[in-house]
Enzyme design. Structure first.
Site, PDB file in Angstrom:
ATOM      1  N   HIS A 193      16.525  -7.099  -9.921  1.00 55.73           N
ATOM      2  CA  HIS A 193      16.760  -7.139  -8.735  1.00 55.73           C
ATOM      3  C   HIS A 193      16.004  -8.772  -7.904  1.00 55.73           C
ATOM      4  CE1 HIS A 193      12.561  -7.412 -10.110  1.00 55.73           C
ATOM      5  NE2 HIS A 193      12.732  -6.914 -10.911  1.00 55.73           N
TER       6      HIS A 193
ATOM      7  N   ASP B 206      14.438  -8.329  -5.268  1.00 54.31           N
ATOM      8  CA  ASP B 206      13.539  -8.946  -4.680  1.00 54.31           C
ATOM      9  C   ASP B 206      11.554  -9.490  -5.209  1.00 54.31           C
ATOM     10  OD1 ASP B 206      13.483  -6.684  -6.326  1.00 54.31           O
ATOM     11  OD2 ASP B 206      12.135  -5.588  -5.088  1.00 54.31           O
TER      12      ASP B 206
ATOM     13  N   GLU C 278      12.818  -3.396  -5.803  1.00 55.75           N
ATOM     14  CA  GLU C 278      12.473  -2.686  -7.599  1.00 55.75           C
ATOM     15  C   GLU C 278      10.936  -2.797  -6.921  1.00 55.75           C
ATOM     16  OE1 GLU C 278      11.056  -2.197 -11.238  1.00 55.75           O
ATOM     17  OE2 GLU C 278      11.061  -4.571  -9.566  1.00 55.75           O
ATOM     18  N   GLU C 279      10.669  -3.776  -6.432  1.00 53.51           N
ATOM     19  CA  GLU C 279       8.704  -4.329  -6.727  1.00 53.51           C
ATOM     20  C   GLU C 279       8.341  -3.622  -6.034  1.00 53.51           C
ATOM     21  OE1 GLU C 279       7.806  -6.017  -9.207  1.00 53.51           O
ATOM     22  OE2 GLU C 279       9.276  -7.382  -9.027  1.00 53.51           O
TER      23      GLU C 279
ATOM     24  N   HIS D 255       3.742 -11.631 -11.024  1.00 52.25           N
ATOM     25  CA  HIS D 255       2.924 -10.650 -10.019  1.00 52.25           C
ATOM     26  C   HIS D 255       1.580 -11.914  -9.982  1.00 52.25           C
ATOM     27  CE1 HIS D 255       4.891  -5.941 -10.264  1.00 52.25           C
ATOM     28  NE2 HIS D 255       5.775  -6.992 -10.439  1.00 52.25           N
TER      29      HIS D 255
HETATM   30  N1  BES Z   1      10.105  -6.618 -14.906  1.00 54.71           N
HETATM   31  C1  BES Z   1       8.470  -5.772 -14.250  1.00 54.71           C
HETATM   32  C2  BES Z   1       8.347  -4.427 -15.862  1.00 54.71           C
HETATM   33  C3  BES Z   1       7.618  -5.463 -16.821  1.00 54.71           C
HETATM   34  C4  BES Z   1       6.574  -6.010 -16.146  1.00 54.71           C
HETATM   35  C5  BES Z   1       8.931  -5.723 -17.278  1.00 54.71           C
HETATM   36  C6  BES Z   1       6.586  -6.649 -17.480  1.00 54.71           C
HETATM   37  C7  BES Z   1       8.392  -6.258 -18.665  1.00 54.71           C
HETATM   38  C8  BES Z   1       6.741  -6.934 -18.133  1.00 54.71           C
HETATM   39  C9  BES Z   1       9.173  -4.517 -12.887  1.00 54.71           C
HETATM   40  O1  BES Z   1       9.310  -5.491 -12.004  1.00 54.71           O
HETATM   41  C10 BES Z   1       7.905  -4.234 -12.529  1.00 54.71           C
HETATM   42  O2  BES Z   1       7.099  -4.739 -11.955  1.00 54.71           O
HETATM   43  N2  BES Z   1       7.904  -2.629 -11.960  1.00 54.71           N
HETATM   44  C11 BES Z   1       6.473  -2.516 -11.115  1.00 54.71           C
HETATM   45  C12 BES Z   1       6.854  -0.866 -11.002  1.00 54.71           C
HETATM   46  C13 BES Z   1       6.643  -0.208 -10.017  1.00 54.71           C
HETATM   47  C14 BES Z   1       6.940  -1.417  -8.387  1.00 54.71           C
HETATM   48  C15 BES Z   1       7.979   1.163  -9.823  1.00 54.71           C
HETATM   49  C16 BES Z   1       5.035  -2.512 -12.675  1.00 54.71           C
HETATM   50  O3  BES Z   1       5.611  -2.418 -13.632  1.00 54.71           O
HETATM   51  O4  BES Z   1       4.530  -2.000 -12.186  1.00 54.71           O
HETATM   52 MN    MN Z   2      10.890  -7.010 -12.897  1.00 54.75          MN
HETATM   53 MN    MN Z   3       7.848  -7.146 -11.237  1.00 57.03          MN
END
Ligand code: BES
Ligand code: MN
Ligand code: MN
Length: 448
Positions: free
Chosen positions: A86, A88, A150-151, A415
């Site tokens: 992604h 974004d 995605e975020e 994040h």
């Molecule tokens: N890449 C992450 C998911 C992730 C986080 C994988 C940490 C491995 C380690 C993805 O971009 C993310 O932040 N997902 C969100 C989903 C939400 C926005 C629906 C999450 O996990 O909060």
């Molecule tokens: Mn991600």
């Molecule tokens: Mn993320």
């Protein structure tokens, strides 16, 4: 094979420069004022993919953020591999807390700092590196799909998948958006927690009251809300909501100091919950209060607050149903109102957990590609975070094998402030993906 490794190393400096250009774009879809930046990052992603040798490149939109689809058609008889990332990124948060500007890529100690440097612009970089290492002509069909929201929970992904199902159809789907065990040990993510959130509003009065005239006789809503939130955990910090699902994590664990080193837990502050670290992160539910709307301290006066709201985010262990969990949380909140306070729960986002059956010829090929690239076999890892759209891919393409890889490591701080990419991990992830494409083109493992 040795050739391919050498070629990844050759193309890596150019890939790194392109990644830096991507990081300079503030592609925060959650901020409407920066939607034009998200369009810029889609345009740059499309250009980079086209320069890497994809002859067919589309920027597509189905009511949400722009996504990029690039295609290299499968040679006769070879499988097609979809590579996801992604473009974004999360908002930067408090800029003053960053050690270097969030949208100015900066290298320190072998890491590249900047918002999206790892999550997930590095995913784009890995796909570019793999394609370039194959000279723009890999022995398999390759479709790169780079999403732009995605975020924000991928709200239009379902529409994108169905509108462009023919373009996106693949035998193998590689989702490069997860973590590694460490900077030295790779991982394949085999389970992810789901997600359900809501806003709870607590009201006790129909207007604010002088706290001296009425305090001690009628409750303020913020005290009631705080008491309600306190019922969500027991004294040990385990979730205390009835009806939630707990599974069993794989038989691996982190070292004793891992949590303290990776999280910045302050001296003397205890961990919460019972069970091993991976059990708590991968296989148990978690509840977090992620925001409160109430009178700020700056505006505080001696007034009983009539109404206050909190946003509650829950992670759902694989095996549980996110909607059923949201219903259980709602019941808990409605039945634990202190002092008869009025509780209103507004449901928010829901994403299902996902567990992958990580075996078969594609997994064999991936494990050996990773082992060659990293010098050690990947750990089958659970993940506390969520990638809710994996379930949508699985539904749309039920026969495809899904691999969840990634370029993050425990030091990435996705994040948060000072997000960074470990440059050694970038190289090993790129080599792994290039080798995987080569391997899937060599035998019939991709066609199952
Ligand atoms: N890449 C992450 C998911 C992730 C986080 C994988 C940490 C491995 C380690 C993805 O971009 C993310 O932040 N997902 C969100 C989903 C939400 C926005 C629906 C999450 O996990 O909060
Ligand atoms: Mn991600
Ligand atoms: Mn993320």
């Amino acid at each position: 094979m040795a050739d391919l490794v050498a070629r990844v190393r050759e193309v890596l400096p150019s890939v790194r420069a392109d990644l830096e250009d991507l990081i300079r774009i503030q592609s925060v879809w959650a901020d409407p004022a920066r939607h034009s930046e998200v369009h810029r990052s889609a345009a740059l992603t499309a250009k980079l993919l086209s320069d890497a040798g994809f002859r067919e490149v589309h920027i597509v939109q189905e009511g949400g953020a722009p996504a990029v689809i690039a295609r290299h058609p499968a040679p006769e008889g070879a499988p097609t591999v979809l590579l996801y990332a992604h473009h974004d990124v999360q908002p930067e948060g408090d800029v003053t807390q960053w050690d270097s500007a969030p949208f100015e890529p900066t290298e320190r100690d072998g890491r590249l700092y900047g918002r999206g440097s790892a999550d997930d612009k590095a995913g784009i970089a890995v796909h570019l590196a793999a394609m370039r290492a194959h000279g723009g002509n890999p022995p398999v069909g390759v479709t790169v799909f780079v999403e732009g929201e995605e975020e924000s929970g991928s709200p239009s992904l379902g529409a994108l998948l169905s509108a462009h199902k023919d373009l996106l159809a693949a035998d193998v789907i590689v989702i490069a958006d997860s973590d590694n065990w460490s900077t030295e040990i790779p991982a394949l993510t085999v389970s992810l927690r789901g997600l359900a959130d809501c806003v709870v509003e607590v009201a006790t009065l129909d207007h604010g009251l002088h706290s001296g005239l009425w305090g001690g006789v009628v409750p303020d809503a913020l005290s009631a809300l705080v008491r309600l939130l306190a019922t969500l955990h027991d004294d040990d910090g385990n979730v205390a909501v009835e009806g939630l699902y707990e599974g069993t994590a794989a038989d691996v664990d982190r070292g004793p100091d891992w949590v303290a080193t990776e999280t910045g837990l302050l001296d003397g502050v205890q961990q919460i919950g019972s069970g091993s670290v991976v059990q708590r992160l991968w296989a148990k539910p978690a509840i977090t209060v992620i925001g409160i709307d109430t009178t700020s301290i700056a505006k505080a006066s001696n007034t009983l607050i009539p109404c206050a709201r909190a946003k509650i985010s829950m992670r759902v262990a694989p095996g549980g149903d996110a909607l059923a969990h949201l219903a259980a949380l709602t019941r808990h909140l409605e039945s634990h109102a202190p002092w008869g306070a009025k509780v209103t729960v507004t449901p928010g986002d829901v994403g299902q957990p996902y567990a992958i059956e990580a075996s078969g010829p594609v997994y064999d090929a991936a494990r050996s590609a990773f082992a060659q690239a990293w010098g050690t076999v990947p750990v089958d890892m659970g993940m506390g975070g969520s990638i809710p759209f994996i379930a949508e891919f699985a539904e749309t393409f039920p026969d495809a094998t899904i691999l969840v890889t990634g370029v993050e490591d425990p030091g990435t701080q996705a994040h948060s402030i000072n997000e960074s990419l470990h440059l050694g991990v970038l190289e090993k992830a790129a080599v792994s993906e290039a080798l995987l494409l080569g391997a899937l083109g060599q035998n019939d493992s991709g066609s199952r």
